[in-house]
Design an enzyme around this catalytic site. Structure first.
Site, PDB file in Angstrom:
ATOM      1  N   LYS A  94      -1.677   6.347  11.057  1.00 42.08           N
ATOM      2  CA  LYS A  94      -0.939   5.106  11.365  1.00 42.08           C
ATOM      3  C   LYS A  94      -1.261   4.035  10.328  1.00 42.08           C
ATOM      4  CE  LYS A  94      -2.627   2.203  14.548  1.00 42.08           C
ATOM      5  NZ  LYS A  94      -2.809   0.807  14.082  1.00 42.08           N
ATOM      6  N   CYS A 141      -5.054 -11.194  18.817  1.00 38.19           N
ATOM      7  CA  CYS A 141      -4.750 -10.065  19.714  1.00 38.19           C
ATOM      8  C   CYS A 141      -5.996  -9.883  20.575  1.00 38.19           C
ATOM      9  CB  CYS A 141      -4.421  -8.808  18.914  1.00 38.19           C
ATOM     10  SG  CYS A 141      -5.842  -8.115  18.115  1.00 38.19           S
TER      11      CYS A 141
HETATM   12  C1  EPZ Z   1      -7.047  -3.081   9.711  1.00 40.10           C
HETATM   13  O1  EPZ Z   1      -6.780  -4.297  10.369  1.00 40.10           O
HETATM   14  C2  EPZ Z   1      -6.627  -1.974  10.675  1.00 40.10           C
HETATM   15  N1  EPZ Z   1      -5.181  -2.076  10.929  1.00 40.10           N
HETATM   16  C3  EPZ Z   1      -7.415  -2.106  11.973  1.00 40.10           C
HETATM   17  O2  EPZ Z   1      -7.045  -1.027  12.823  1.00 40.10           O
HETATM   18  C4  EPZ Z   1      -8.905  -2.004  11.645  1.00 40.10           C
HETATM   19  O3  EPZ Z   1      -9.649  -2.175  12.834  1.00 40.10           O
HETATM   20  C5  EPZ Z   1      -9.286  -3.066  10.615  1.00 40.10           C
HETATM   21  O4  EPZ Z   1      -8.452  -2.945   9.443  1.00 40.10           O
HETATM   22  C6  EPZ Z   1     -10.740  -2.952  10.174  1.00 40.10           C
HETATM   23  O5  EPZ Z   1     -10.967  -1.688   9.635  1.00 40.10           O
HETATM   24  C7  EPZ Z   1      -4.321  -1.618   9.992  1.00 40.10           C
HETATM   25  O6  EPZ Z   1      -4.709  -1.121   8.948  1.00 40.10           O
HETATM   26  C8  EPZ Z   1      -2.859  -1.726  10.314  1.00 40.10           C
HETATM   27  P1  EPZ Z   1      -9.188  -6.748   8.428  1.00 40.10           P
HETATM   28  P2  EPZ Z   1      -6.833  -5.687   9.537  1.00 40.10           P
HETATM   29  O7  EPZ Z   1      -8.270  -7.671   7.717  1.00 40.10           O
HETATM   30  O8  EPZ Z   1      -6.472  -5.429   8.129  1.00 40.10           O
HETATM   31  C9  EPZ Z   1     -11.216 -10.979   9.200  1.00 40.10           C
HETATM   32  C10 EPZ Z   1      -6.376  -0.002  14.818  1.00 40.10           C
HETATM   33  O9  EPZ Z   1      -6.940   0.124  15.898  1.00 40.10           O
HETATM   34  N2  EPZ Z   1     -10.134 -11.509   8.354  1.00 40.10           N
HETATM   35  O10 EPZ Z   1      -9.889  -5.688   7.636  1.00 40.10           O
HETATM   36  O11 EPZ Z   1      -6.066  -6.691  10.302  1.00 40.10           O
HETATM   37  C11 EPZ Z   1     -10.697 -10.385  10.499  1.00 40.10           C
HETATM   38  O12 EPZ Z   1     -10.581 -11.387  11.488  1.00 40.10           O
HETATM   39  C12 EPZ Z   1      -6.428  -1.321  14.094  1.00 40.10           C
HETATM   40  O13 EPZ Z   1      -5.745   0.927  14.230  1.00 40.10           O
HETATM   41  C13 EPZ Z   1     -10.082 -12.880   8.085  1.00 40.10           C
HETATM   42  O14 EPZ Z   1     -10.916 -13.661   8.564  1.00 40.10           O
HETATM   43  O15 EPZ Z   1      -8.379  -6.029   9.599  1.00 40.10           O
HETATM   44  C14 EPZ Z   1     -11.761  -9.367  10.844  1.00 40.10           C
HETATM   45  O16 EPZ Z   1     -12.836 -10.027  11.490  1.00 40.10           O
HETATM   46  C15 EPZ Z   1      -7.162  -2.379  14.882  1.00 40.10           C
HETATM   47  N3  EPZ Z   1      -9.088 -13.356   7.295  1.00 40.10           N
HETATM   48  C16 EPZ Z   1     -12.232  -8.874   9.483  1.00 40.10           C
HETATM   49  O17 EPZ Z   1     -11.824  -9.874   8.536  1.00 40.10           O
HETATM   50  C17 EPZ Z   1      -8.132 -12.540   6.733  1.00 40.10           C
HETATM   51  O18 EPZ Z   1      -7.254 -13.031   6.002  1.00 40.10           O
HETATM   52  C18 EPZ Z   1     -11.627  -7.536   9.053  1.00 40.10           C
HETATM   53  O19 EPZ Z   1     -10.238  -7.623   9.272  1.00 40.10           O
HETATM   54  C19 EPZ Z   1      -8.204 -11.154   7.006  1.00 40.10           C
HETATM   55  C20 EPZ Z   1      -9.215 -10.664   7.809  1.00 40.10           C
END
Ligand code: EPZ
Length: 425
Positions: free
Chosen positions: A30, A124
């Site tokens: 996914k 979310c």
């Molecule tokens: C991706 O989400 C995945 N989704 C998530 O999978 C996964 O849990 C996550 O990466 C971590 O591995 C997809 O790839 C579609 P992040 P993403 O940006 O990219 C903070 C599942 O169950 N952050 O790596 O949204 C954020 O709040 C889903 O399949 C900022 O602060 O996660 C988090 O604490 C859930 N500012 C951390 O970084 C930003 O601009 C990591 O988030 C971006 C992120």
């Protein structure tokens, strides 16, 4: 074509106690499919993808792309996307709120179309999940980006290569910026980049389309911008989180399974923890064989960016620790609210104590079946795993969360001997 709308009120009824046994095939990932489908926006020629999983989130994204004027042909696991004639560059709130990965159209639209209006995804169940790094990176590449009335409005005549250091490791942030940089004028360097295998899979697809990328899969990615990309074919990598989920299900039920069409190399941290818990794991070319011990040993873990233990497997391992021998600590370092499954697991009799981002789990002899509610994708998977080993019946409500990320979950579990059925309202 979008999936038939899986009932919002469907439930999953599980009769616990059957050890899983047999063989299933893992679907396409996914979290690779979502950014890769958006990459098709970067070129005017058709791009064909194989091994695309039939998931609610994929259907939602394809509906969003079609709304923009993209032509989509969907035959089984093959999807062809033709973004030659874009008519719109808006990702509206009502679509983005159901699937936050819609943010992944922001980079490609800004780079190819020169403008994009994407609803802020909002938080979310698992956290606030801001997208400030996506915005900061595009601004570094010269885009004008305003956030007003709940929308991110980005515009640029042509993006310019830049050196970007993200404040934290962000998977979709890295993906958005890498896609945008493909058509920028000059070289972009993304430092502190996410190393997840899905980022590398996206880079492989972009390279097939003519992009010039090096370092994907490491924390420094270099992209030499080109004037245009061309059509290509790409096969989506297998889903490592689906793989890990079924391995956990086999482990807790004392089963023995073979998962085919998968990639053990993307799961080292997870497989190491399953072996530490007492499982025998054998990895061959594209399959993994697991034999569970009579009783598991509790394992402690700490989530962190790849290649460390993935946050998307944390809930599944909490279910495993609930019935393992001994006590364990689970520390969640990526998201601020990713223990929602703990409350539901406690309803099944689990002994869990939460203190901030740390969960202390003490294994119990037996969980008891009960009615529980899914809150997010991986929390739902955790409840399924617990239900498979709990005594008696477990009814899981709101399983549309599961349908977002697990293809044919009930069929695959039934093929492994689980007593599971989808209950329509
Ligand atoms: C991706 O989400 C995945 N989704 C998530 O999978 C996964 O849990 C996550 O990466 C971590 O591995 C997809 O790839 C579609 P992040 P993403 O940006 O990219 C903070 C599942 O169950 N952050 O790596 O949204 C954020 O709040 C889903 O399949 C900022 O602060 O996660 C988090 O604490 C859930 N500012 C951390 O970084 C930003 O601009 C990591 O988030 C971006 C992120």
């Amino acid at each position: 074509m979008p999936l038939p709308d899986q009932g919002k009120m469907d439930k999953l009824l599980i009769e616990g106690g059957s050890p899983l046994a047999g063989e299933i095939t893992i679907s396409g990932a996914k979290n690779a499919a979502l950014p890769i489908l958006c990459a098709a926006l970067l070129c005017t020629e058709p791009v064909t993808f194989a091994n695309v999983p039939q998931l609610k989130d994929v259907a939602t994204l394809l509906a969003l792309l079609m709304r923009m004027g993209v032509k989509v042909e969907h035959e089984g696991d093959i999807v062809t996307i033709d973004a030659g004639q874009l008519s719109d560059s808006v990702a509206p709130y009502e679509m983005v709120k159901t699937m936050r990965a819609s943010i992944l159209v922001l980079g490609p639209l800004t780079a190819r179309y020169g403008e994009a209006s994407v609803s802020l995804p909002g938080g979310c169940a698992i956290g606030a999940r801001p997208v400030d790094q996506h915005i900061k990176g595009l601004q570094a590449m010269g885009a004008n980006v305003d956030v007003e009335h709940g929308y991110i409005r980005a515009s640029a005549s042509r993006l310019k290569g830049a050196r970007i250091v993200t404040d934290m490791v962000t998977v979709t942030g890295t993906e958005n910026l890498m896609m945008a940089a493909c058509l920028a004028d000059g070289e972009t360097i993304i430092e502190n980049a996410a190393c997840e295998p899905e980022v590398a899979d996206l880079a492989n697809c972009l390279t097939a389309m003519g992009a010039k990328i090096s370092g994907a899969g490491s924390d420094v990615i270099r992209i030499e911008g080109v004037s245009r990309l061309h059509g290509a074919r790409h096969r989506i990598m297998p889903d490592r989180i689906e793989t890990g989920t079924y391995l956990c299900a086999a482990a807790v039920t004392g089963g023995q399974v073979r998962l085919t069409g998968t990639q053990a190399s993307s799961l080292d941290a997870v497989i190491a923890k399953l072996i530490e818990a007492g499982c025998a794991v054998r990895c061959e070319s594209d399959n993994i064989h697991l034999t569970a011990p009579r009783r598991l040993t509790a394992v402690s873990l700490r989530t962190a960016p790849y290649p460390a233990f993935p946050t998307d497997m944390q809930a599944q391992f909490m279910a495993l620790d609930c019935v393992a021998d001994g006590a364990a600590t689970i520390r969640e370092t990526i998201f601020e609210n990713r223990f929602m499954h703990a409350i539901e697991l406690q309803r099944l009799g689990a002994d869990i104590h939460i203190d901030g981002n740390m969960a202390m789990v003490r294994g119990v002899e037996r969980l008891q079946g009960a009615t529980v509610m899914a809150t997010d994708l991986r929390a739902s998977a955790s409840l399924v795993i617990a239900g498979l080993v709990a005594e008696g019946e477990t009814m899981i409500e709101r399983i549309y969360h599961l349908d977002r990320g697990y293809e044919h979950l009930d069929e695959k579990l039934a093929a492994l001997g689980a007593k599971v059925q989808r209950v329509k309202p």
